[in-house]
Design a protein around this motif. Structure first.
Motif, PDB file in Angstrom:
ATOM      1  N   HIS A 132      35.294  39.566  34.655  1.00 35.40           N
ATOM      2  CA  HIS A 132      34.864  40.615  35.584  1.00 35.40           C
ATOM      3  C   HIS A 132      35.782  40.672  36.800  1.00 35.40           C
ATOM      4  N   THR A 133      36.170  39.501  37.309  1.00 34.85           N
ATOM      5  CA  THR A 133      37.077  39.437  38.455  1.00 34.85           C
ATOM      6  C   THR A 133      38.420  40.094  38.136  1.00 34.85           C
ATOM      7  N   LYS A 134      38.807  40.023  36.859  1.00 36.49           N
ATOM      8  CA  LYS A 134      40.081  40.616  36.438  1.00 36.49           C
ATOM      9  C   LYS A 134      39.952  42.109  36.115  1.00 36.49           C
ATOM     10  N   LEU A 172      36.262  31.633  41.829  1.00 33.88           N
ATOM     11  CA  LEU A 172      36.566  33.034  41.531  1.00 33.88           C
ATOM     12  C   LEU A 172      36.909  33.830  42.792  1.00 33.88           C
ATOM     13  N   GLN A 174      35.036  34.119  45.596  1.00 32.36           N
ATOM     14  CA  GLN A 174      33.898  34.727  46.279  1.00 32.36           C
ATOM     15  C   GLN A 174      33.367  33.790  47.371  1.00 32.36           C
ATOM     16  N   TYR A 191      24.634  36.340  41.839  1.00 31.88           N
ATOM     17  CA  TYR A 191      25.821  37.146  42.129  1.00 31.88           C
ATOM     18  C   TYR A 191      25.621  38.526  41.512  1.00 31.88           C
TER      19      TYR A 191
END
Length: 302
Positions: A132-134, A172, A174, A191
């Motif tokens: 998701h971060t990518k 990640l 955050q 999150y």
């Protein structure tokens, strides 16, 4: 009651569910508070009618995939009540609705659902969050329902939230201070994300069974191995024990094995390796797409 959307159903609930997206229309499922007496308890058959109890939380009555009655312990924290409802309780309800429900997180990669299956603490959510971060969209975290449409397995989206350990959140990039525990004294943080939630069901392409080892590697599983892992990681399998449901579950597992490839994904337990793990999955899936393209081209040669 407020109306919410999750798992492709409209849920009317007396218990506020801020984790879910609000909805409108005719509800498919009703969640309400009520007393669970001896009459309801005697209706329990381990299938279409289920009554269970979670210590220090309350009793739950789930019927025919359409009704949930909550009889909470006095003073129980709402966040804890929601966690039980959105996890084990809805897992039972989704099984009552005829779905195969796995302990897996799922990501949208090239318009196909790719799942990471494993037990609690095995890194499913962390790996999905890394994707998701990518920039990849997410379908599910922890509870993954599968529906079969014309014998093809389709993953039903859940709701836009991860439950992550603080060290995973930090790895990640955050800020852990901005997130709250899933419930009081929970080791995980909630999150929630506004972007990157895949709301449309997608065909399931591959399931990676997570494992731990001294090196990163992906190996294909044989059908017998895949079947064992599916049974091992089906949600609420020890609770929904009605013979009709057990037979249906075995049939759905067999259908899934016939239509989806399974691989064992062995990883070193290191959060710093998350980018490498994402790349490893991307490369593995790229090989599948290349093979599919080559086979289609060969088929067109006169």
């Amino acid at each position: 009651m407020k109306l919410y959307q999750a798992y492709n159903i409209c849920i009317a609930s007396e218990l506020p569910l801020p984790e879910l997206m609000e909805s409108e229309g005719k509800p498919d499922v009703i969640v309400q508070f009520g007393k669970i007496n001896d009459t309801r308890e005697t209706q329990h058959d381990g299938g279409n009618t289920f009554q269970g109890e979670v210590a220090e939380v309350g009793k739950f009555f789930i019927q025919r995939g359409r009704e949930v009655v909550i009889d909470p312990v006095l003073g129980v924290e709402e966040a804890l009540l929601r966690t039980i409802l959105l996890g084990p309780i809805l897992s039972i309800l989704l099984r009552q609705r005829g779905l195969l429900v796995l302990h897996a997180s799922c990501v949208d990669i090239n318009n196909k659902a790719v799942a990471f299956m494993g037990g609690s603490g095995w890194g499913k959510s962390t790996l999905a969050a890394a994707f998701h971060t990518k920039g990849y969209d997410i379908l599910t975290d922890d509870v993954m329902p599968i529906e079969f449409v014309s014998d093809s397995p389709i993953v039903i989206p859940a709701y836009p939230q991860f439950k992550l350990f603080p060290e995973a959140v930090a790895s990640l990039g955050q800020d852990t201070d901005r997130l709250s525990p899933v419930f009081q004294n929970s080791p995980k943080l909630s999150y929630k994300f506004e972007r990157g939630f895949q709301q449309t069901p997608l065909p399931l392409q591959r399931i990676y069974v997570l494992d731990k080892g001294s090196a990163h590697k992906i190996t294909k599983l044989q059908p017998q191995e895949a079947f064992v892992e599916l049974v091992r990681h089906t949600r609420a399998i020890s609770l929904v024990t009605n013979p009709q449901f057990v037979t249906s579950h075995m049939r759905l597992c067999s259908e899934l094995i016939n239509n989806v490839t399974f691989c064992r994904f062995t990883r070193k337990p290191s959060l710093t390796d998350l980018p490498e793990l994402v790349k490893l999955i991307e490369d593995d899936l790229a090989q599948i797409n290349t093979k599919d393209f080559d086979q289609k081209m060969i088929a067109r040669v006169p």
